[in-house]
Design a protein around this motif. Structure first.
Motif, PDB file in Angstrom:
ATOM      1  N   LEU A 290       6.709   5.928 -10.972  1.00 18.73           N
ATOM      2  CA  LEU A 290       6.719   4.769 -10.083  1.00 18.73           C
ATOM      3  C   LEU A 290       5.705   5.018  -8.975  1.00 18.73           C
ATOM      4  N   ARG A 291       4.795   4.047  -8.783  1.00 19.64           N
ATOM      5  CA  ARG A 291       3.764   4.169  -7.753  1.00 19.64           C
ATOM      6  C   ARG A 291       4.020   3.117  -6.682  1.00 19.64           C
ATOM      7  N   LEU A 292       4.058   3.569  -5.437  1.00 18.21           N
ATOM      8  CA  LEU A 292       4.339   2.691  -4.305  1.00 18.21           C
ATOM      9  C   LEU A 292       3.238   2.840  -3.268  1.00 18.21           C
ATOM     10  N   GLU A 293       2.766   1.712  -2.752  1.00 22.27           N
ATOM     11  CA  GLU A 293       1.775   1.726  -1.682  1.00 22.27           C
ATOM     12  C   GLU A 293       2.180   0.706  -0.629  1.00 22.27           C
ATOM     13  N   VAL A 294       1.966   1.056   0.615  1.00 19.26           N
ATOM     14  CA  VAL A 294       2.261   0.137   1.703  1.00 19.26           C
ATOM     15  C   VAL A 294       1.014  -0.060   2.551  1.00 19.26           C
TER      16      VAL A 294
END
Length: 705
Positions: free
Chosen positions: A74-78
């Motif tokens: 799972l890849r998350l960016e903010v």
């Protein structure tokens, strides 16, 4: 920190997508309300994972892994906007991007700059990590099925991963939140028992908001004799349930900003999963108003059921948060000017005071008509025929800087100073020159130098006997002062010189302000000298307050030293600093005896310095330092408190604590409590987990340690 956008790929239910927290006009919504469905609940958890950082995501283990889809990672960016200086933002730009990847086991890693990104082009990227410090990237989150702690909370940061409790209830049913009674007792003690202004403000705002919006009886909260347990029991069950997450968020906000005048004004993020399940629908709008009033700086992202969504007023939905302004991009720093042709470069490698040898060299070359350039730590680029560098210390940092200077300037470099060679000397004709005080503009109206050099005592830890020899006169007042009336005196042992009395009388006659930078030898004080020193205006190095400096490196002859100290007639409000060396040849018992002695002297306080061996010396081993039973001595040590400069004593506590851990394989509780009583409390958990830094930090990926 506020969130503007979340980008995700590889989620278990929603696979990939984007969640925006801005309205169509670009304003940041105070409340972002999501529907009550499994997709929105997953997005809420993705927001928490993106903000938590790899260390704390790893503590969730399987709970974090359940957010991963079939693809595995799972890849998350903010896209976040940071507050300067709280979140470590630079003035330009405040918007940054960051990301984290979560694997199928729950292990997490920060996304690197070279990893593919869905962030807008041109956004500066950095790693996201909620540190064990509190303020950067502050956020808290609550699921609907939290539980109150069934034991009294400890507010001492003993767990290095305590911060995961900020959001664990979003992932785990029954996760514990702060014991309300314990927190109210803690806050009331800070406010009333200790008179701490931030605690007073926090307790007052809590009482006003809980009373105004939930109808709770909070009249006695801000008064003496407050009974937290009784006050909590007096609330009806729905009020207790509604206040529990609010008090937990208040506790974390106060932890994060204990020294801010208004701790609850901290900017950050509040994540809520179905608050309508712990707040009755009839009171939900009032509870929303309470959250806004109590935490005006928190951005809120929440899921709500269909009926409950209607219970949130339009006013709350339309409220926005001010974004930190984008300051104009600073002009590029001007390139360091190259050395003028024929100039001499002087490099002050490591000194905290202006370097006297360089000032004499500066005078020498200026008299020859050559331009002189002073540089700090390193030198500007360019070719030059003459570079003179002076290092006072022989530590690793100084040696790295000297090596870099040798690489840059080659054979043009001449290096000297105590950090290079104890036997090195300036040429006699240069040493005889008055210092070029203008070389260091920060000196202002202060002069600096030696009246005498040398010392008759041959202390084994000291380089002065080898470097300077016995006491001798090296300067006169006119050449040293050059018309100034403030003097930083570097003499090794002025009172050991045969003409010490005459020199003190001359200082008094000239009405000088003097900083005895290398301290005075109390053993050599006589009634006549004490009278002269009391008439002399002794000052600290910045000349902002009166200070007399002595040294005390051993516990021998304390009775004689007391008699000589009493010659001055010091009072408790005077400032008398004793420099105490440790880590050379004293035992713990002797150290405690020194500090006990100094605490008994009116006006005396301590400045501790660790012994640093000379380049050709081995570090002392001190095999019997602790003796047979050190714990009673350590309890006595931490009870000896001076009225000022206790931050200096903390250095000694840390040195002791590490040495204790290396010797016994455990920590001393009294030392640890003293170290974290006031400063950097949030680092206590890591300190405990690593035995004062003597063992590697506990693993942070997956599961509990």
């Amino acid at each position: 920190m506020y969130l503007l956008d979340l980008f995700y790929d590889g989620a278990a239910r929603t696979d990939s997508g984007r969640l925006s927290f801005q309205d169509p006009g670009g304003a940041l919504r105070k409340w972002t309300v999501l529907p009550d469905d499994q997709d929105a609940r997953e997005q809420l958890r993705l927001v928490a994972l993106a903000c938590a950082g790899r260390a704390f995501v790893g503590r969730l283990g399987p709970a974090a892994a359940r957010c991963c889809g079939a693809a595995g990672e799972l890849r998350l960016e903010v896209l976040a906007v940071l507050h300067n200086p709280r979140d470590g933002a630079t003035p330009f730009p405040p918007r940054v991007g960051a990301g984290v990847a979560v694997g199928p086991s729950g292990a997490a890693r920060s996304l690197r700059r070279r990893d593919p990104s869905r962030l807008p082009p041109g956004v500066r990227r950095r790693s996201v990590a909620v540190s064990t410090g509190n303020k950067p990237w502050f956020f808290v989150g609550y699921g609907p099925h939290f539980a109150l702690r069934n034991a009294v909370d400890r507010f001492d940061f003993s767990d290095p991963f305590f911060r995961v409790s900020r959001f664990r209830s979003l992932f785990c049913r029954g996760a514990r939140v702060t014991d309300p009674v314990a927190f109210l007792s803690f806050l009331h003690h800070k406010a009333w028992g200790l008179g701490r202004h931030p605690a007073e403000q926090a307790l007052d705002r809590l009482a006003r908001c809980a009373g105004a919006f939930l109808g709770a009886d909070t009249v006695g909260w801000t008064r003496g004799g407050f009974d937290p347990a009784g006050a909590w029991e007096a609330l009806v069950p729905w009020q207790q349930r509604a206040l529990a997450p609010v008090l937990d968020a208040a506790r974390h906000a106060f932890d994060a900003s204990p020294f801010l005048p208004q701790p609850f004004d901290i900017p950050g993020l509040l994540i809520l999963d179905r608050p309508d399940r712990f707040v009755p629908s009839a009171a939900l709008d009032r509870w929303v108003t309470l959250v806004d009033a109590l935490f005006p700086g928190l951005q809120v992202v929440a899921t709500l059921g269909g009926g409950a969504r209607a219970g949130v007023s339009a006013e709350a939905r339309e409220r926005t948060l001010p974004l930190p302004p984008e300051e104009a991009k600073p002009a590029p720093r001007p390139r360091q000017p190259r050395i003028p042709p024929g100039a001499v470069l002087l490099v002050d490698v490591d000194g905290t005071l202006p370097n006297l040898a360089l000032m004499k060299l500066g005078r020498h070359f200026k008299q020859q008509g050559r331009p002189v350039v002073l540089a700090r730590k390193d030198g500007p680029p360019g070719r030059t025929e003459a570079v003179f560098a002076s290092a006072v210390f022989s530590g690793a940092t100084s040696q790295r800087r000297l090596a870099a200077l040798r690489d840059r300037y080659g054979e043009a470099l001449v290096a000297g100073g105590s950090g290079v060679s104890v036997s090195g000397r300036l040429p006699t004709e240069v040493e005889a020159l008055p210092a070029d005080l203008d070389l260091y503009p920060e000196l202002g109206d202060r002069a600096l130098g030696f009246l005498t050099r040398g010392c008759p005592f041959r202390c084994s830890f000291c380089l002065v006997p080898e470097k300077e020899g016995p006491p001798r006169r090296v300067s006169d007042f006119d050449g040293l002062l050059q018309g100034r009336t403030r003097l930083i005196l570097l003499d090794d042992n002025l009172l050991a010189h045969p003409q010490a009395d005459e020199l003190l009388e001359e200082m008094v006659r000239r009405d000088l302000e003097v900083n005895f930078n290398q301290t005075l030898d109390l053993r050599l004080v006589t009634p006549e000298r004490a009278a002269l020193l009391r008439r002399l205006r002794c000052r600290n190095v910045r000349f902002t307050r009166p200070v007399v400096h002595f040294s005390l490196n051993h516990a021998r002859g304390l009775g004689d030293l007391r008699e000589r100290y009493e010659l001055f007639g010091f009072r408790p409000r005077d400032n008398v600093e004793f420099v105490c060396m440790y880590g050379y040849d004293t035992t713990l018992e002797e150290d405690v005896a020194r500090f006990r002695f100094l605490r008994s002297l009116p006006g005396a306080y301590v400045f501790v310095q660790e012994h640093r061996p000379l380049p050709d010396q081995l570090a002392p081993q001190l095999p019997d330092f602790f003796g047979a039973d050190p714990d009673p001595l350590l309890r006595e040590l931490v009870s000896i408190c001076f009225r000022q400069n206790m931050k200096s004593m903390e250095k000694y506590y840390r040195w002791l604590s590490r040495r204790y851990a290396e010797t016994y394989g455990r920590l001393n509780h009294d030392l640890v409590e003293a170290i974290f009583r006031y400063n950097r409390r949030w680092r206590k958990g890591v300190y405990l987990a690593t035995l004062a830094g003597t063992t590697p930090r506990a693993p942070v990926r997956g599961g509990r340690p």
